[in-house]
Design a protein around this motif. Structure first.
Motif, PDB file in Angstrom:
ATOM      1  N   ASP A 141      25.734  10.129  58.118  1.00  0.00           N
ATOM      2  CA  ASP A 141      26.202  10.470  59.459  1.00  0.00           C
ATOM      3  C   ASP A 141      26.482   9.197  60.243  1.00  0.00           C
ATOM      4  O   ASP A 141      25.567   8.590  60.795  1.00  0.00           O
ATOM      5  CB  ASP A 141      25.159  11.336  60.169  1.00  0.00           C
ATOM      6  CG  ASP A 141      25.755  12.056  61.370  1.00  0.00           C
ATOM      7  OD1 ASP A 141      26.858  11.690  61.822  1.00  0.00           O
ATOM      8  OD2 ASP A 141      25.100  12.998  61.860  1.00  0.00           O
TER       9      ASP A 141
ATOM     10  N   ASN B 221      21.063  27.684  72.475  1.00  0.00           N
ATOM     11  CA  ASN B 221      21.509  27.688  73.874  1.00  0.00           C
ATOM     12  C   ASN B 221      22.903  28.294  74.034  1.00  0.00           C
ATOM     13  O   ASN B 221      23.484  28.241  75.115  1.00  0.00           O
ATOM     14  CB  ASN B 221      21.492  26.254  74.431  1.00  0.00           C
ATOM     15  CG  ASN B 221      22.507  25.346  73.747  1.00  0.00           C
ATOM     16  OD1 ASN B 221      23.200  25.763  72.816  1.00  0.00           O
ATOM     17  ND2 ASN B 221      22.590  24.122  74.207  1.00  0.00           N
TER      18      ASN B 221
ATOM     19  N   LYS C  84      23.967  18.861  58.776  1.00  0.00           N
ATOM     20  CA  LYS C  84      22.644  19.487  58.918  1.00  0.00           C
ATOM     21  C   LYS C  84      22.559  20.784  58.110  1.00  0.00           C
ATOM     22  O   LYS C  84      21.528  21.072  57.506  1.00  0.00           O
ATOM     23  CB  LYS C  84      22.355  19.805  60.389  1.00  0.00           C
ATOM     24  CG  LYS C  84      21.940  18.591  61.200  1.00  0.00           C
ATOM     25  CD  LYS C  84      21.666  19.000  62.636  1.00  0.00           C
ATOM     26  CE  LYS C  84      21.874  17.839  63.580  1.00  0.00           C
ATOM     27  NZ  LYS C  84      21.948  18.284  64.979  1.00  0.00           N
TER      28      LYS C  84
ATOM     29  N   SER D 229      28.188  16.577  62.649  1.00  0.00           N
ATOM     30  CA  SER D 229      26.758  16.473  62.306  1.00  0.00           C
ATOM     31  C   SER D 229      26.183  17.828  61.947  1.00  0.00           C
ATOM     32  O   SER D 229      25.298  17.921  61.088  1.00  0.00           O
ATOM     33  CB  SER D 229      25.952  15.920  63.480  1.00  0.00           C
ATOM     34  OG  SER D 229      26.387  14.631  63.791  1.00  0.00           O
TER      35      SER D 229
HETATM   36  P1  ADP Z   1      23.528  13.612  66.205  1.00  0.00           P
HETATM   37  O1  ADP Z   1      24.682  14.534  66.005  1.00  0.00           O
HETATM   38  O2  ADP Z   1      23.939  12.256  66.668  1.00  0.00           O
HETATM   39  O3  ADP Z   1      22.560  13.582  65.061  1.00  0.00           O
HETATM   40  P2  ADP Z   1      22.289  15.680  67.709  1.00  0.00           P
HETATM   41  O4  ADP Z   1      22.870  16.620  66.738  1.00  0.00           O
HETATM   42  O5  ADP Z   1      20.836  15.722  67.926  1.00  0.00           O
HETATM   43  O6  ADP Z   1      22.707  14.195  67.420  1.00  0.00           O
HETATM   44  O7  ADP Z   1      23.005  15.879  69.085  1.00  0.00           O
HETATM   45  C1  ADP Z   1      24.399  15.958  69.155  1.00  0.00           C
HETATM   46  C2  ADP Z   1      24.752  16.439  70.523  1.00  0.00           C
HETATM   47  O8  ADP Z   1      24.095  17.687  70.774  1.00  0.00           O
HETATM   48  C3  ADP Z   1      24.341  15.520  71.647  1.00  0.00           C
HETATM   49  O9  ADP Z   1      25.387  15.501  72.594  1.00  0.00           O
HETATM   50  C4  ADP Z   1      23.092  16.138  72.214  1.00  0.00           C
HETATM   51  O10 ADP Z   1      22.970  15.865  73.579  1.00  0.00           O
HETATM   52  C5  ADP Z   1      23.325  17.607  71.956  1.00  0.00           C
HETATM   53  N1  ADP Z   1      22.061  18.302  71.704  1.00  0.00           N
HETATM   54  C6  ADP Z   1      21.161  17.991  70.774  1.00  0.00           C
HETATM   55  N2  ADP Z   1      20.114  18.798  70.815  1.00  0.00           N
HETATM   56  C7  ADP Z   1      20.384  19.660  71.824  1.00  0.00           C
HETATM   57  C8  ADP Z   1      19.700  20.756  72.389  1.00  0.00           C
HETATM   58  N3  ADP Z   1      18.506  21.138  71.909  1.00  0.00           N
HETATM   59  N4  ADP Z   1      20.266  21.419  73.396  1.00  0.00           N
HETATM   60  C9  ADP Z   1      21.466  21.057  73.859  1.00  0.00           C
HETATM   61  N5  ADP Z   1      22.171  20.043  73.379  1.00  0.00           N
HETATM   62  C10 ADP Z   1      21.642  19.350  72.380  1.00  0.00           C
END
Ligand code: ADP
Ligand code: ADP
Length: 222
Positions: free
Chosen positions: A153, A15, A48, A44
């Motif tokens: 994490d 995005n 990943k 994170s």
């Molecule tokens: P975490 O870091 O807790 O494992 P994520 O990496 O999935 O969680 O998400 C971290 C942040 O990125 C959150 O604020 C989430 O809303 C945003 N996010 C996750 N996936 C997407 C996506 N596909 N598009 C936009 N924002 C995302």
């Protein structure tokens, strides 16, 4: 020797979000590194990439410390246990996914449960356990394949202070025995300093490393 290294890594999500920019980070084998920084700074994302769950947009990774797909384990803030399954079955999962029967895995599962002081809870269900105990199950599930690298994490982020400090000292004690390579994401700077050899501070916008602070306290800490 280096376990995992990121070289000039950029990560731009589909995005358009720039999550990491010019990140250079080398983690040595047996080193305990914490990543701290505000929400959204890319912590994170670093994990990943290290886990191979996402690819860098630019730059590259080296993973000489990761020998195979069982050599790395990932622990999340949410223990993410299967609620319908016992502790035994939850911890069996990574081995089951490799085709190993419960019977054949039993000694490995027992050893992992012993490490996190959960012997006797094999037949309990997650709903019967406290938050700290659920996290212990999650850690046992990570350790059951005997990995060399642990990516964590905010594993204790949802716990009360008592459980957190207990788990911190237990984790440190386990590290002193097993010397895993650990990359530990936390919002808690005290936890980072207590656990780590090095604290890596990230900043928001746009996902850069601001500082690396060596923690000059020799193990053991107590
Ligand atoms: P975490 O870091 O807790 O494992 P994520 O990496 O999935 O969680 O998400 C971290 C942040 O990125 C959150 O604020 C989430 O809303 C945003 N996010 C996750 N996936 C997407 C996506 N596909 N598009 C936009 N924002 C995302
Ligand atoms: P932290 O772990 O430090 O909270 P993240 O690595 O989760 O930070 O996120 C870094 C940035 O990337 C944030 O702006 C987040 O919203 C965004 N992000 C994370 N995962 C995704 C995703 N899958 N798609 C789009 N944006 C994401």
């Amino acid at each position: 020797p280096t376990a995992i290294a990121l070289h000039q890594v950029n990560k731009i999500y589909a995005n358009g979000t720039v999550a990491l920019q010019g990140v250079d980070l080398a983690v040595r084998q047996g080193e305990f590194v914490s990543l701290v920084g505000p929400s959204g700074c890319g912590k994170s994302t670093v994990l990943k990439l290290m886990a191979g769950l996402a690819a860098p947009s630019n730059g590259y990774l080296e993973t000489p410390g990761i020998a195979g797909d069982r050599d790395l384990a990932y622990v999340f803030q949410d223990a993410a246990l299967m609620p319908w399954a016992t502790v035994l079955d939850n911890v069996h999962l990574p081995l089951k996914l490799k085709g190993q029967s419960l019977r054949g895995s039993r000694s490995h599962i027992q050893a992992a449960l012993n490490l996190v002081a959960l012997q006797g809870f094999e037949h309990s269900y997650p709903r019967e356990l406290s938050g700290g105990m659920k996290m212990r199950v999650s850690i046992a599930r990570a350790l059951v394949t005997n990995p060399h690298v642990l990516l964590m994490d905010e594993p204790f982020g949802a716990l009360d202070e008592m459980s957190r400090s207990r788990l911190n000292s237990d984790l440190l004690q386990l590290w002193e025995e097993y010397h895993w390579t650990v990359v530990f994401v936390t919002h808690n700077i005290y936890e980072a300093v207590y656990l780590s050899h090095r604290v890596v501070v990230m900043g928001s916008q746009p996902g850069r490393i601001l500082a690396e602070v060596p923690i000059d306290v020799p193990y053991p800490r107590d």
